[in-house]
Each structure stands twice: as C-alpha cells, then as structure tokens.
Design a protein around this motif. Structure first.
Motif, mmCIF file in Angstrom:
data_model
loop_
_atom_site.group_PDB
_atom_site.id
_atom_site.type_symbol
_atom_site.label_atom_id
_atom_site.label_comp_id
_atom_site.label_asym_id
_atom_site.label_seq_id
_atom_site.Cartn_x
_atom_site.Cartn_y
_atom_site.Cartn_z
ATOM 1 N N LYS A 185 0.830 -1.208 0.000
ATOM 2 C CA LYS A 185 0.000 0.000 0.000
ATOM 3 C C LYS A 185 0.865 1.258 0.000
ATOM 4 O O LYS A 185 1.921 1.291 0.627
ATOM 5 N N PHE A 186 0.391 2.276 -0.699
ATOM 6 C CA PHE A 186 1.059 3.577 -0.652
ATOM 7 C C PHE A 186 0.971 4.067 0.788
ATOM 8 O O PHE A 186 -0.111 4.128 1.369
ATOM 9 N N THR A 187 2.126 4.396 1.356
ATOM 10 C CA THR A 187 2.193 4.675 2.797
ATOM 11 C C THR A 187 2.708 6.074 3.074
ATOM 12 O O THR A 187 3.750 6.481 2.561
ATOM 13 N N ILE A 188 1.969 6.796 3.891
ATOM 14 C CA ILE A 188 2.354 8.136 4.329
ATOM 15 C C ILE A 188 2.729 8.087 5.798
ATOM 16 O O ILE A 188 1.980 7.564 6.623
ATOM 17 N N LEU A 189 3.888 8.626 6.119
ATOM 18 C CA LEU A 189 4.276 8.786 7.521
ATOM 19 C C LEU A 189 3.917 10.216 7.911
ATOM 20 O O LEU A 189 4.496 11.167 7.392
ATOM 21 N N LEU A 190 2.938 10.363 8.774
ATOM 22 C CA LEU A 190 2.484 11.677 9.224
ATOM 23 C C LEU A 190 3.164 11.966 10.558
ATOM 24 O O LEU A 190 2.824 11.386 11.586
#
Length: 198
Positions: free
Chosen positions: A9-14
C-alpha cells in the motif's frame, strides 16, 4: 510486516513531532477521496490530538491508520513509507533525505524558510500548507511511476555529507572567504584616502 504495515500500500508517515500537536484534516481528506492508502501517525500525541484521532477511528474503522506513538526506530518507519509529511523539523527532514524518502513540509516554519529553496533546487519534496493540495499532490505522485523514479534519482544524488569533519571544513572555508571579502572591503576604503593625502 515487522511494523504491522501492509507492504503493497502507498504509505504516508504523518509526523506530528515531539509535542504531538495536530489534527485529523489530512486523514479526513484522504478518506474523503477514497484513497486506499495507509497512514502512520508518529509522535506522542497530545490529549486533544489523541481524542481527535480516536473520534476519526470510531467513524472510519476500516481506514488503514497506525498510531505507534513516539518510537525509537524512526528510521525503520521512514524506510517503510513512500513519503513523510510534517513540519520542517531539522531531524525529521534530514532523516528522510538521508534514508532517500521524499518529504512534504506541511507547515513551513520561519526557521526553515531556506528549505523551500533547497526543495525547489533539488526536487526532493514539496512545501504545501493547504491540506487539500497536499493530498492532491501526493495522489498525483502515487499514481505516477516516472515521477517516483525521478524523485528516487534526485534523492540518490543529493549533495549531502553527514559527518563532523565535512561540517568543520565548510565552516573554515566560509570563514576564510568572509575574511577575504572583509580585507577587500578595507582596502577599497583605504585607497581613496591615500590618493587624497597626496
């Protein structure tokens, strides 16, 4: 798998930083657009921020959201993500660039204004304060393999050095340069007075 994240999955670290102050506007926008991403929220969340995320999870139980809190293996999370999003904190930013992950500055603080110029020159991230535009930009990036390859290449060839000797050399070179400039300025100010004294 070690971090409990889905590998495809496309993963964003916020990154909400050490204070853990923020809101759910970014994840709300991702959810609203129906994007099949996973978001990892890092930072020891403040009481109010934690409450906002609890409410979000309650209303969106199937959304891929991970909240490990404050972690000591930040590098592993950065490597597991496609993009890190957050304020332009020096540590977070440099860790991302060192580990070859693009960074989206979601709030450009005064102390990091020059980062905008650096990003414009090297194309290794984005500066965008508007949440809707942040998600639109990352959506376009997630769907564009050639843009991802260009970004990876830019990150690979960043002219960065991470050692104290290089930093010391740079300081010495800068000091020598400034001293030469100062000497030239003094000479140019002395020259007319010599001519006048004749």
């Amino acid at each position: 798998m070690k971090l409990g994240l889905e590998p495809d999955k496309f993963t964003i670290l916020l990154n909400l930083g050490g204070e853990g102050i923020g809101d759910t506007s970014f994840v709300q926008e991702v959810c609203k657009l129906g994007l099949d991403w996973q978001i990892v929220v890092l930072g020891k969340l403040s009481i109010t921020t934690s409450a906002k995320y609890n409410t979000f999870v309650k209303h969106h139980p199937n959304f891929h959201l991970s909240r490990p809190g404050f972690v000591h293996n930040m590098g592993e999370y950065i490597c597991a993500c496609d993009v890190q999003v957050g304020k332009a904190g020096a540590n977070s930013l440099m860790e991302s660039l060192y580990l070859k992950r693009p960074f989206m500055i979601s709030e450009l603080l005064y102390a990091a204004l020059s980062t905008k110029d650096f990003f414009a020159k090297h194309h290794v991230g984005w500066v965008e304060n508007n949440v809707k535009k942040q998600v639109e930009t990352l959506k376009a990036y997630s769907e564009n393999n050639s843009q991802q390859q260009v970004m990876a290449n830019n990150l690979q060839h960043l002219p960065l050095q991470f050692d104290t000797e290089a930093f010391c050399r740079e300081l010495i070179e800068e000091t020598i340069f400034l001293q030469k400039e100062k000497n030239q300025e003094i000479k140019s100010q002395e020259a007319p007075s010599r001519i006048y004294s004749r």
